[in-house]
Design an enzyme around this catalytic site. Structure first.
Site, PDB file in Angstrom:
ATOM      1  N   ASP A  12      63.676   8.000  82.121  1.00 28.42           N
ATOM      2  CA  ASP A  12      63.232   6.338  81.293  1.00 28.42           C
ATOM      3  C   ASP A  12      64.875   6.244  81.467  1.00 28.42           C
ATOM      4  O   ASP A  12      65.263   6.550  80.212  1.00 28.42           O
ATOM      5  CB  ASP A  12      62.436   6.307  80.953  1.00 28.42           C
ATOM      6  CG  ASP A  12      62.167   4.276  81.204  1.00 28.42           C
ATOM      7  OD1 ASP A  12      63.083   4.076  81.457  1.00 28.42           O
ATOM      8  OD2 ASP A  12      61.126   4.322  81.235  1.00 28.42           O
ATOM      9  N   HIS A  15      62.495   4.504  85.078  1.00 34.12           N
ATOM     10  CA  HIS A  15      61.055   3.113  84.680  1.00 34.12           C
ATOM     11  C   HIS A  15      61.204   2.488  85.326  1.00 34.12           C
ATOM     12  O   HIS A  15      59.654   2.228  85.099  1.00 34.12           O
ATOM     13  CB  HIS A  15      62.576   2.448  83.716  1.00 34.12           C
ATOM     14  CG  HIS A  15      61.704   0.968  83.628  1.00 34.12           C
ATOM     15  ND1 HIS A  15      61.013   1.932  82.072  1.00 34.12           N
ATOM     16  CD2 HIS A  15      61.648   0.074  83.540  1.00 34.12           C
ATOM     17  CE1 HIS A  15      60.465   0.864  81.650  1.00 34.12           C
ATOM     18  NE2 HIS A  15      60.724  -0.517  82.542  1.00 34.12           N
ATOM     19  N   SER A  59      55.844  -1.196  80.591  1.00 38.09           N
ATOM     20  CA  SER A  59      56.915  -1.254  79.775  1.00 38.09           C
ATOM     21  C   SER A  59      57.068  -2.894  79.061  1.00 38.09           C
ATOM     22  O   SER A  59      55.490  -2.885  77.832  1.00 38.09           O
ATOM     23  CB  SER A  59      58.371  -2.082  80.962  1.00 38.09           C
ATOM     24  OG  SER A  59      59.264  -2.639  80.951  1.00 38.09           O
TER      25      SER A  59
END
Length: 277
Positions: free
Chosen positions: A209, A241, A145
């Site tokens: 996601d 995610h 991320s």
């Protein structure tokens, strides 16, 4: 249209930075080593080893793991241990300046996260780790991320054996709006940097996601123009995610083993045996 003044741009840039960084309350109590950055910050670094002994001799490879946004070292320790034990390699995780128990080296004051701090943080960890591991053979950088920002950046500037980008972003602003070019207020502009990476790149992204759309991962893969950096990406139909580690860990381990072997072969080294699953 009226152009924004420098003051207005700085304010907007500050807003982007505040929105991008959401450090949780410090959570870790594991033994760590403080590493000093060029900003005179002390950031905690944790080393996970296959045996669980922090005093163990260095393994054949090491992963430098850069965590996500609303995480700190304490929340990722179990994942780093799992990777280390099952891949049979050392895994180093660290906190960005402004996260966890990071602090100013002189005043001991808490810090406010900034993009430039993150780059200097990962540099300090890289310098610390490469005292024990030859970077072109042994060091793989991995970012999840927000962590894809410092991971991509250091891979453009330092020798690394490979790069793993999990749920990566094109840039911070592009997470919330589409723009064909990088704005002055934007941070972590991976889209503009990924072409400069020479090491193999493995991109992992969930197709469901809801935080960073899978389109970010797909576009980053399409921008890799160095043939030696191309490695088959993994776009996971069922993953969101924050659940890849939980729901896909066995398949993830297998793909990471294959990637590490491929990095060795492309860099001219024999593959290393791995234990575990």
């Amino acid at each position: 249209c009226k152009l924004k003044t420098k003051s207005q741009s700085n304010k907007m840039g500050g807003y982007v930075s505040r929105a991008a960084f959401l450090p949780p309350e410090p959570s870790h109590v594991v033994p760590t080593r403080d590493v000093r950055t060029k900003d005179n910050h002390l950031i905690p670094v944790y080393r996970a080893t296959p045996s669980g002994d922090e005093a163990a001799a260095p393994s054949s490879h090491a992963i430098i793991f850069s965590h996500g946004n609303a995480e700190d070292l304490g929340t990722v320790v179990e994942w780093t241990r799992f990777l280390s034990q099952n891949l049979n390699i050392d895994v180093y995780a660290y906190d960005y300046s402004g996260y966890g128990l990071s602090r100013h080296a002189t005043t001991q004051a808490r810090l406010v996260p900034q993009e430039s701090f993150c780059y200097n943080d990962v540099d300090a960890v890289y310098n610390y780790v490469t005292t024990d591991y030859p970077p072109e053979r042994g060091v793989i950088v991995m970012g999840r991320s927000l962590g894809s920002g410092p991971t991509t950046d250091i891979a453009t500037r330092k020798k690394v054996a490979g790069v793993v980008l999990q749920s990566p972003l094109l840039s911070a602003v592009r997470v919330v709006t589409s723009t064909p070019f990088t704005l002055p207020i934007d941070i972590f502009a991976n889209k503009d940097k990924i072409r400069r990476i020479k090491a193999p790149i493995f991109i992992v992204h969930g197709e469901k996601d809801s935080v960073i759309n899978v389109a970010h991962g797909r576009e980053l893969y399409s921008l890799i123009n160095n043939p030696s950096s191309k490695f088959e990406p993994w776009f996971i139909p069922t993953a969101n995610h924050n659940d890849i580690e939980q729901s896909c860990h066995e398949a993830y381990l297998l793909k990471l083993r294959i990637f590490i072997d491929e990095c060795d072969q492309r860099n001219g080294f024999p593959s290393q045996p791995t234990d575990g699953m």
